[in-house]
Design an enzyme around this catalytic site. Structure first.
Site, PDB file in Angstrom:
ATOM      1  N   ASP A 197      -9.791 -10.234   8.203  1.00  7.28           N
ATOM      2  CA  ASP A 197      -9.326  -8.955   8.023  1.00  7.28           C
ATOM      3  C   ASP A 197     -10.230  -7.928   8.494  1.00  7.28           C
ATOM      4  OD1 ASP A 197      -7.024  -7.347   7.685  1.00  7.28           O
ATOM      5  OD2 ASP A 197      -7.853  -6.698   5.604  1.00  7.28           O
ATOM      6  N   LYS A 212      -8.868  -2.019   0.752  1.00  4.04           N
ATOM      7  CA  LYS A 212      -8.906  -1.008   1.722  1.00  4.04           C
ATOM      8  C   LYS A 212      -9.435   0.350   1.708  1.00  4.04           C
ATOM      9  CE  LYS A 212      -6.285  -3.600   4.370  1.00  4.04           C
ATOM     10  NZ  LYS A 212      -6.866  -4.154   5.741  1.00  4.04           N
ATOM     11  N   ARG A 223       1.064  -1.254  -0.086  1.00  6.15           N
ATOM     12  CA  ARG A 223      -0.225  -0.065  -0.111  1.00  6.15           C
ATOM     13  C   ARG A 223       0.868   1.172  -0.084  1.00  6.15           C
ATOM     14  NH1 ARG A 223      -1.794   0.784   4.489  1.00  6.15           N
ATOM     15  NH2 ARG A 223      -0.837  -0.954   5.913  1.00  6.15           N
ATOM     16  N   LYS A 227      -3.241 -12.459  11.846  1.00  7.09           N
ATOM     17  CA  LYS A 227      -4.783 -12.289  11.758  1.00  7.09           C
ATOM     18  C   LYS A 227      -5.271 -13.452  11.011  1.00  7.09           C
ATOM     19  CE  LYS A 227      -5.866  -8.196  10.327  1.00  7.09           C
ATOM     20  NZ  LYS A 227      -4.567  -7.959   9.761  1.00  7.09           N
ATOM     21  N   THR A 228      -4.788 -13.565   9.908  1.00  4.75           N
ATOM     22  CA  THR A 228      -5.151 -14.747   8.926  1.00  4.75           C
ATOM     23  C   THR A 228      -4.861 -15.930   9.524  1.00  4.75           C
ATOM     24  OG1 THR A 228      -5.270 -13.277   7.018  1.00  4.75           O
ATOM     25  CG2 THR A 228      -5.086 -15.495   6.650  1.00  4.75           C
ATOM     26  N   HIS A 275     -10.408  -3.541  12.307  1.00  7.06           N
ATOM     27  CA  HIS A 275      -9.317  -4.331  11.515  1.00  7.06           C
ATOM     28  C   HIS A 275      -8.880  -5.488  12.330  1.00  7.06           C
ATOM     29  CE1 HIS A 275      -5.096  -4.028   9.652  1.00  7.06           C
ATOM     30  NE2 HIS A 275      -6.025  -4.711   8.704  1.00  7.06           N
ATOM     31  N   SER A 283      -1.159  -5.838   9.519  1.00  4.39           N
ATOM     32  CA  SER A 283      -0.722  -6.865   8.585  1.00  4.39           C
ATOM     33  C   SER A 283       0.620  -7.473   9.147  1.00  4.39           C
ATOM     34  CB  SER A 283      -0.635  -6.326   7.109  1.00  4.39           C
ATOM     35  OG  SER A 283       0.033  -7.320   6.312  1.00  4.39           O
ATOM     36  N   ARG A 308       1.398 -12.369  -1.743  1.00  8.09           N
ATOM     37  CA  ARG A 308       0.097 -12.636  -1.262  1.00  8.09           C
ATOM     38  C   ARG A 308      -0.794 -13.642  -2.176  1.00  8.09           C
ATOM     39  NH1 ARG A 308      -2.048  -9.814   3.044  1.00  8.09           N
ATOM     40  NH2 ARG A 308      -0.636  -7.844   3.976  1.00  8.09           N
TER      41      ARG A 308
END
Length: 532
Positions: A258, A200, A60, A243-244, A219, A239, A324
């Site tokens: 997410d 996003k 990003r 989390k995932t 988030h 990130s 990713r």
């Protein structure tokens, strides 16, 4: 020329977007892959995946994101965190982008942001690249085909990577721009092929709209116990904090990885897909996520692969650490069919501590939870943002500052009220370093983290002996079955105890200095937790 399934009363021409080439409306996965391959946007991978590169932008570009300063949002935007753009500059940007788009083919997806029909956002995403259309179709909620007949988008996103902004003319920082105009319900993205900007942008919209309705936008990832949505857990984190990985527990039902909302009815996923980091991914450690990398329609970004066999190299980070894969939620066998859960019973705040000071898990009081939520301490991991090449300790308020258009206290007070109303046990989990700081220590063992989380979620961790951490005052378990006792006391993992003490003192001071900005907005109990 119009192609694909479309609501005839809601074409781009009705929005003032005219003079384009072919416009493809709501193509589904096989057609989008065909179009992407025909346009040489990428390659067909094993199992029918789409192998793509995002060019120079492999993460990003938060410094290139702007909010248009209009009267309707003047008093509600956190301007210190969201650089303003003058409305006239935005208008010039829009007109120049439309002129650039003339005669070119574009792809349109009409999608939902949010699994809860009462609180979802209808959004139209217009993309120059066919694979971007595939990506956002994967990541958002896909309407049934008959729902498209009366679909009218509340917001429109236009993503045009080949358009280069002019800073002086368009009021931005570089040729890359992400501009949000809440008054015109329009987002413009130019100068970057990184697909994550699309999703996003929707998250940022929901982070602004939903709190105004009393709904917490988060988030976080989320899961719940089998056949028991009431037993829901949410996992806050930036990130790279897990989390995932940690929410994709085979013994629990995955709600999402997410972005979620917390309404008076419970938890709901904003998305219809997952966007997992693939660096060092293995079939042994993460079998289901690994399997998606060879499943039809999965978008594989910025991974090195064999030119002949298309076999992926999960260890080669020569393109980026931020490699990713984007896949639909239903590719995970234990994913929820509804993407809905109950009110969170456990709230996990994931931090990646590059200082090696924080314990692998700690139990927080509600006041301490607010302190750590507003602090949002973690480390930016390599590749997630432009220019990040090694872990950088940072404070990202609410564990998602780049996506927070409102002041952090609004989100904090919403979370505080919901914890008070519904009750939840709060935990801080460090997935960062142990035995030393980054460069000296090692990453926290994933097996230990999973064991501790399992104990927290099934309630057994509440029954063990706890000690009070001398630096932050939260409670840390002394012994937990299946976890090396030394790991639970970070100071014991360091060879140089004096060095640990100095590092801990430094981190506590960083927390205190960062939190000074919130002292005038918080309750006395949270203030007490901040002071220690």
């Amino acid at each position: 020329m119009t192609m694909g399934r479309v609501n005839p009363s809601f074409r781009l021409e009705e929005q003032g977007i005219e003079g384009l080439g072919n416009v493809y409306y709501n193509l589904i996965e096989p057609a989008l892959i065909e179009e992407a391959l025909k346009r040489e946007e990428g390659h067909l991978g094993q199992g029918g995946t789409m192998l793509v590169s995002t060019g120079k932008h492999t993460g990003r570009s938060p410094k290139d994101k702007f909010v248009v300063r209009t009267p309707d949002v003047e008093d509600t935007i956190w301007w210190e965190n969201n650089p303003p753009m003058d409305p006239a500059k935005f208008d010039a940007l829009y007109q120049d982008m439309l002129a650039h788009m003339k005669g070119k083919d574009y792809f349109v997806q009409d999608l939902f942001g949010g699994a809860d029909p009462a609180n979802r956002l209808d959004v139209r995403v217009v993309t120059e690249l066919a694979w971007h259309s595939l990506f956002i179709r994967t990541m958002l909620r896909r309407p049934e085909r008959d729902e498209l007949d009366d679909f009218h988008a509340e917001f429109t996103i236009i993503n045009c990577p080949t358009f280069k902004a002019t800073p002086d003319k368009h009021g931005c920082r570089s040729e890359t721009v992400i501009a949000l105009n809440f008054e015109k319900k329009l987002i413009l993205i130019g100068g970057t092929e990184y697909a994550g900007e699309n999703k996003k942008s929707v998250f940022t919209l929901l982070n602004y709209i939903l709190p105004g309705r009393g709904i917490m936008a988060m988030h976080c990832s989320a899961n719940h116990a089998p056949n028991n949505p009431v037993d829901t857990a949410i996992f806050f984190g930036l990130s790279g904090t897990g989390k995932t990985t940690l929410s994709a527990d085979e013994n629990r039902v995955l709600i999402g990885d997410d972005e979620h909302g917390w309404s008076d009815r419970g938890t709901f996923n904003f998305e219809g897909g997952c966007y997992a980091k693939t660096i060092n991914l293995s079939a042994e450690a993460e079998p289901e996520i690994y399997a998606t990398c060879s499943m039809f329609g999965t978008v594989v970004e910025n991974m090195v692969y064999d030119e002949e066999t298309k076999e992926l190299d999960f260890e080669d980070n020569s393109i980026t650490d931020n490699m990713r894969c984007a896949y639909p939620l239903h590719y995970i066998s234990n994913a929820s069919n509804t993407a809905l859960g109950g009110h969170p019973k456990n709230i996990i705040m994931l931090t990646c501590d590059a200082f090696g000071v924080l314990p692998p898990i700690a139990r927080l009081t509600p006041a301490q939870a607010m302190y750590h939520f507003l602090s949002g301490f973690t480390s930016k991991t390599p590749g997630t943002e432009v220019g990040v090449v090694e872990p950088i300790p940072t404070f990202s308020t609410c564990f998602g500052a780049p996506f927070m258009p409102r002041r952090p206290e609004e989100y904090g007070k919403l979370l505080q009220a919901k914890i008070a109303k519904h009750g939840a046990t709060c935990w801080l989990v460090n997935t960062g370093w142990t035995g030393g700081a980054f460069g000296t220590g090692s990453r926290m063992p994933i097996k230990a983290t999973r064991t501790l989380l399992t104990a927290a979620l099934d309630g057994s961790l509440s029954d063990v002996e706890f000690r009070k951490d001398p630096n932050f005052g939260f409670e840390v378990p002394v012994r937990v079955d299946g976890v090396a006792e030394v790991l639970l006391d970070p100071r014991r993992t360091w060879n140089d105890k004096d060095a640990f003490d100095a590092q801990a003192e430094k981190l506590v001071k960083m927390f205190a200095e960062n939190f000074e900005q919130y002292l005038e907005y918080i309750d006395d109990d949270v203030k007490a937790a901040a002071i220690g």
